[in-house]
Design a protein around this motif. Structure first.
Motif, short mmCIF file in Angstrom:
data_model
loop_
_atom_site.label_atom_id
_atom_site.label_comp_id
_atom_site.label_asym_id
_atom_site.label_seq_id
_atom_site.Cartn_x
_atom_site.Cartn_y
_atom_site.Cartn_z
N MET A 1 0.82 -1.20 0.00
CA MET A 1 0.00 0.00 0.00
C MET A 1 0.86 1.26 0.00
SD MET A 1 -3.06 -1.23 0.02
CE MET A 1 -3.98 0.29 0.33
N GLY A 2 0.31 2.30 -0.61
CA GLY A 2 1.05 3.56 -0.65
C GLY A 2 0.12 4.76 -0.51
N TRP A 3 0.71 5.85 -0.08
CA TRP A 3 0.05 7.16 -0.09
C TRP A 3 0.80 8.06 -1.06
CZ3 TRP A 3 -4.48 8.43 2.14
CH2 TRP A 3 -4.98 7.61 3.15
N PHE A 4 0.04 8.73 -1.89
CA PHE A 4 0.57 9.68 -2.85
C PHE A 4 -0.13 11.01 -2.64
CE2 PHE A 4 2.71 6.72 -5.88
CZ PHE A 4 2.28 5.52 -5.34
N ARG A 5 0.45 12.08 -3.19
CA ARG A 5 -0.23 13.37 -3.10
C ARG A 5 -0.01 14.17 -4.37
NH1 ARG A 5 3.43 16.38 1.60
NH2 ARG A 5 5.30 16.74 0.32
N GLN A 6 -0.96 15.04 -4.62
CA GLN A 6 -0.85 15.94 -5.78
C GLN A 6 -1.25 17.34 -5.35
OE1 GLN A 6 -3.00 14.68 -9.32
NE2 GLN A 6 -1.71 15.98 -10.59
N ALA A 7 -0.29 18.24 -5.41
CA ALA A 7 -0.53 19.63 -5.08
C ALA A 7 -0.99 20.37 -6.34
CB ALA A 7 0.75 20.26 -4.54
N CYS B 1 -4.72 7.20 -1.62
CA CYS B 1 -4.31 5.88 -1.21
C CYS B 1 -4.26 4.99 -2.44
CB CYS B 1 -5.34 5.34 -0.20
SG CYS B 1 -5.10 3.66 0.32
N ALA B 2 -3.30 4.08 -2.50
CA ALA B 2 -3.17 3.20 -3.66
C ALA B 2 -2.67 1.83 -3.23
CB ALA B 2 -2.23 3.80 -4.69
N ALA B 3 -2.95 0.85 -4.08
CA ALA B 3 -2.60 -0.53 -3.77
C ALA B 3 -1.91 -1.19 -4.96
CB ALA B 3 -3.85 -1.33 -3.40
N THR B 4 -1.02 -2.12 -4.66
CA THR B 4 -0.35 -2.88 -5.70
C THR B 4 -0.12 -4.31 -5.25
OG1 THR B 4 1.63 -3.05 -7.08
CG2 THR B 4 1.93 -2.11 -4.89
N LEU B 5 -0.22 -5.24 -6.18
CA LEU B 5 0.18 -6.62 -5.91
C LEU B 5 1.67 -6.78 -6.18
CD1 LEU B 5 -2.85 -8.57 -7.43
CD2 LEU B 5 -2.28 -8.31 -5.02
N GLY B 6 2.30 -5.71 -6.63
CA GLY B 6 3.73 -5.71 -6.87
C GLY B 6 4.50 -5.32 -5.63
#
Length: 122
Positions: free
Chosen positions: A34-40, A96-101
């Motif tokens: 799992m990851g958190w990303f942001r866009q300003a 929030c984002a998800a990957t099987l990688g």
């Protein structure tokens, strides 16, 4: 595949704290890194923090190291982003984002939430 819903964003003064949550439903949450990303405004989306499926390994962007903490509770199908000592430059939509990688291979994330706005006032 898993579905993701973020919550916890809002308006906070500089120096304050927020905790973002990302609740997952659908397929087995514990199978995903799992990851958190942001866009300003006016900028591209950037990775902020990420965690492996077991929770043992994490990544932090240099700009948030020592201020943000990512952790997950697989029993609750939830990943969190604890944000402390917030600064105006942290203002962004957080995803929030998800990957099987692999958690630190950011081009492998292929499941995304709708985003939650974080605004830090000076």
């Amino acid at each position: 595949q898993v579905q993701l819903v973020e919550s916890g964003g809002g308006l906070v003064q500089a120096g304050g704290s927020l905790r973002l949550s990302c609740a997952a439903s659908g397929r087995t949450f514990s199978a995903y890194d799992m990851g958190w990303f942001r866009q300003a405004p006016g900028k591209g989306r950037e990775p902020v923090a990420a965690v492996s499926r077991s929770g043992a390994s994490t990544f932090y962007a240099d700009s948030v190291k020592g201020r943000f903490t990512i952790f997950r509770e697989n029993a609750k199908n939830t990943v969190y982003l604890e944000m402390n000592s917030l600064i105006p430059e942290d203002t962004a939509v957080y995803y929030c984002a998800a990957t099987l990688g692999t958690y630190n291979r950011f081009n492998q994330y292929d499941v995304w939430g709708q985003g939650t706005q974080v605004t830090v006032s000076s």
